[in-house]
Scaffold this motif. Structure first.
Motif, PDB file in Angstrom:
ATOM      1  N   ILE A 120      27.097  27.777  40.126  1.00 39.81           N
ATOM      2  CA  ILE A 120      28.462  28.123  40.524  1.00 39.81           C
ATOM      3  C   ILE A 120      28.753  29.561  40.101  1.00 39.81           C
ATOM      4  O   ILE A 120      28.462  29.960  38.974  1.00 39.81           O
ATOM      5  N   LEU A 121      29.314  30.341  41.022  1.00 35.20           N
ATOM      6  CA  LEU A 121      29.630  31.746  40.748  1.00 35.20           C
ATOM      7  C   LEU A 121      31.100  31.876  40.376  1.00 35.20           C
ATOM      8  O   LEU A 121      31.983  31.437  41.114  1.00 35.20           O
ATOM      9  N   ASP A 122      31.370  32.495  39.228  1.00 35.18           N
ATOM     10  CA  ASP A 122      32.741  32.791  38.831  1.00 35.18           C
ATOM     11  C   ASP A 122      33.269  33.967  39.655  1.00 35.18           C
ATOM     12  O   ASP A 122      32.582  34.988  39.790  1.00 35.18           O
ATOM     13  N   VAL A 123      34.483  33.830  40.193  1.00 35.94           N
ATOM     14  CA  VAL A 123      35.061  34.907  40.999  1.00 35.94           C
ATOM     15  C   VAL A 123      36.525  35.096  40.651  1.00 35.94           C
ATOM     16  O   VAL A 123      37.212  34.172  40.201  1.00 35.94           O
ATOM     17  N   LEU A 124      36.996  36.326  40.881  1.00 35.43           N
ATOM     18  CA  LEU A 124      38.401  36.665  40.683  1.00 35.43           C
ATOM     19  C   LEU A 124      38.941  37.297  41.958  1.00 35.43           C
ATOM     20  O   LEU A 124      38.208  37.987  42.681  1.00 35.43           O
ATOM     21  N   VAL A 125      40.203  37.079  42.223  1.00 31.20           N
ATOM     22  CA  VAL A 125      40.886  37.703  43.351  1.00 31.20           C
ATOM     23  C   VAL A 125      41.387  39.072  42.897  1.00 31.20           C
ATOM     24  O   VAL A 125      42.121  39.177  41.907  1.00 31.20           O
ATOM     25  N   GLN A 126      40.970  40.121  43.623  1.00 32.13           N
ATOM     26  CA  GLN A 126      41.421  41.469  43.265  1.00 32.13           C
ATOM     27  C   GLN A 126      42.768  41.733  43.923  1.00 32.13           C
ATOM     28  O   GLN A 126      42.949  41.531  45.128  1.00 32.13           O
ATOM     29  N   ILE A 127      43.705  42.229  43.125  1.00 32.79           N
ATOM     30  CA  ILE A 127      45.063  42.503  43.587  1.00 32.79           C
ATOM     31  C   ILE A 127      45.259  44.016  43.731  1.00 32.79           C
ATOM     32  O   ILE A 127      44.937  44.778  42.814  1.00 32.79           O
ATOM     33  N   ASN A 128      45.781  44.427  44.864  1.00 36.06           N
ATOM     34  CA  ASN A 128      46.107  45.832  45.098  1.00 36.06           C
ATOM     35  C   ASN A 128      47.528  46.081  44.624  1.00 36.06           C
ATOM     36  O   ASN A 128      48.488  45.601  45.226  1.00 36.06           O
ATOM     37  N   LEU A 129      47.686  46.822  43.532  1.00 34.88           N
ATOM     38  CA  LEU A 129      49.001  47.104  42.962  1.00 34.88           C
ATOM     39  C   LEU A 129      49.609  48.392  43.484  1.00 34.88           C
ATOM     40  O   LEU A 129      50.654  48.831  43.005  1.00 34.88           O
ATOM     41  N   THR A 130      48.968  49.019  44.487  1.00 36.48           N
ATOM     42  CA  THR A 130      49.494  50.250  45.071  1.00 36.48           C
ATOM     43  C   THR A 130      50.149  49.947  46.427  1.00 36.48           C
ATOM     44  O   THR A 130      50.089  48.826  46.929  1.00 36.48           O
ATOM     45  N   ASP A 131      50.744  50.991  46.996  1.00 31.60           N
ATOM     46  CA  ASP A 131      51.319  50.863  48.343  1.00 31.60           C
ATOM     47  C   ASP A 131      50.321  51.269  49.416  1.00 31.60           C
ATOM     48  O   ASP A 131      50.662  51.294  50.599  1.00 31.60           O
ATOM     49  N   ASP A 132      49.101  51.584  49.024  1.00 30.82           N
ATOM     50  CA  ASP A 132      48.070  52.031  49.958  1.00 30.82           C
ATOM     51  C   ASP A 132      47.201  50.849  50.362  1.00 30.82           C
ATOM     52  O   ASP A 132      46.396  50.363  49.557  1.00 30.82           O
ATOM     53  N   PRO A 133      47.322  50.367  51.606  1.00 30.01           N
ATOM     54  CA  PRO A 133      46.518  49.212  52.023  1.00 30.01           C
ATOM     55  C   PRO A 133      45.031  49.514  52.079  1.00 30.01           C
ATOM     56  O   PRO A 133      44.219  48.591  52.156  1.00 30.01           O
ATOM     57  N   GLY A 134      44.675  50.800  52.017  1.00 31.31           N
ATOM     58  CA  GLY A 134      43.265  51.167  52.045  1.00 31.31           C
ATOM     59  C   GLY A 134      42.565  51.006  50.706  1.00 31.31           C
ATOM     60  O   GLY A 134      41.341  51.076  50.628  1.00 31.31           O
ATOM     61  N   ARG A 135      43.335  50.802  49.657  1.00 34.63           N
ATOM     62  CA  ARG A 135      42.752  50.594  48.340  1.00 34.63           C
ATOM     63  C   ARG A 135      42.196  49.183  48.239  1.00 34.63           C
ATOM     64  O   ARG A 135      42.596  48.271  48.949  1.00 34.63           O
TER      65      ARG A 135
END
Length: 228
Positions: A120-135
């Motif tokens: 089983i692979l541990d994974v995390l959801v990355q959150i974009n805290l900027t206003d730039d959708p390209g990040r």
């Protein structure tokens, strides 16, 4: 020199302990990941000799090469913390113990398809805290939907969320927003309690906001080697 490496490692660990005390937390509950991007595998071996067991890499090629070269250090845990391409997901999965940068359903699906055994692979959801959708990262209001998708994939284990503080916002404010998103994800699965946040310049604020995993590079490893 290994002595200099050890001194930098000790200095960071003292600062982590100080920040944990300030937050009324147990420093033993905070995982320090040493990011070894662009450094040779020999540095990871030196870090291992100093007691480091959690190592982070940003690029699939480096991750694959270093894990292959250091296969005898079987108690190392490798964290992939960079942006991932779906066509490299299987290679990342073969080498990583945890992937911090799930930012879309397609990447989660690719990592799931890359399973070659029952690990089983541990994974995390990355959150974009900027206003730039390209990040890198998913928008905070879309985090729950992505987390639910990850939970539907049996070879992945949702562990929590990850983010990088924006350059144009106070880290404390950004990490407070991340904490709110993390609480929402944890409501879907109480075991998803990791918050991967905080680097060299802002890990104190991250610890105060509840970070469980810190990603610290050059403050421990020293300057990155010239790649030219």
């Amino acid at each position: 020199m290994t002595s200099e490496l050890g001194a930098r490692l000790s200095a960071i660990d003292e600062k982590i302990a100080d920040a944990a005390r300030l937050a009324g937390r147990d420093a033993g509950e905070i995982t320090r990941i040493v990011v070894t991007k662009f450094h040779p595998a020999s540095l990871v071996r030196d870090l291992h000799a100093l007691g480091v067991r959690e190592v982070g890499e940003n690029r699939q090629q480096e991750l694959s090469a270093k894990t292959a070269e250091l296969g005898d250090l079987d108690d190392l845990r490798w964290h992939f913390i960079g942006q991932a391409q779906t066509n490299k997901a299987a290679a990342i999965r073969r080498s990583a113990d945890a992937v911090h940068s799930i930012d879309r359903d397609r990447l989660a699906d690719a990592l799931h398809r890359g399973a070659e055994d029952d690990r089983i692979l541990d994974v995390l959801v990355q959150i974009n805290l900027t206003d730039d959708p390209g990040r890198g990262g998913v928008a905070p209001d879309a985090a729950a939907a992505l987390a639910e998708h990850v939970l539907s994939l049996p070879s992945l284990r949702l562990r929590g969320v990850m983010a990088v503080a924006p350059l144009d916002e106070e880290p404390a404010s950004a990490f407070d927003r991340l904490r709110t998103v993390a609480d929402g994800v944890r409501s879907l699965d109480p075991a998803a309690d990791w918050i991967s946040a905080g680097m060299t310049g802002d890990f104190t604020e991250a610890i105060l906001a509840g970070a469980t995993h810190l990603r610290i590079g050059s403050a421990i490893t020293g300057p990155r080697p010239d790649r030219g």
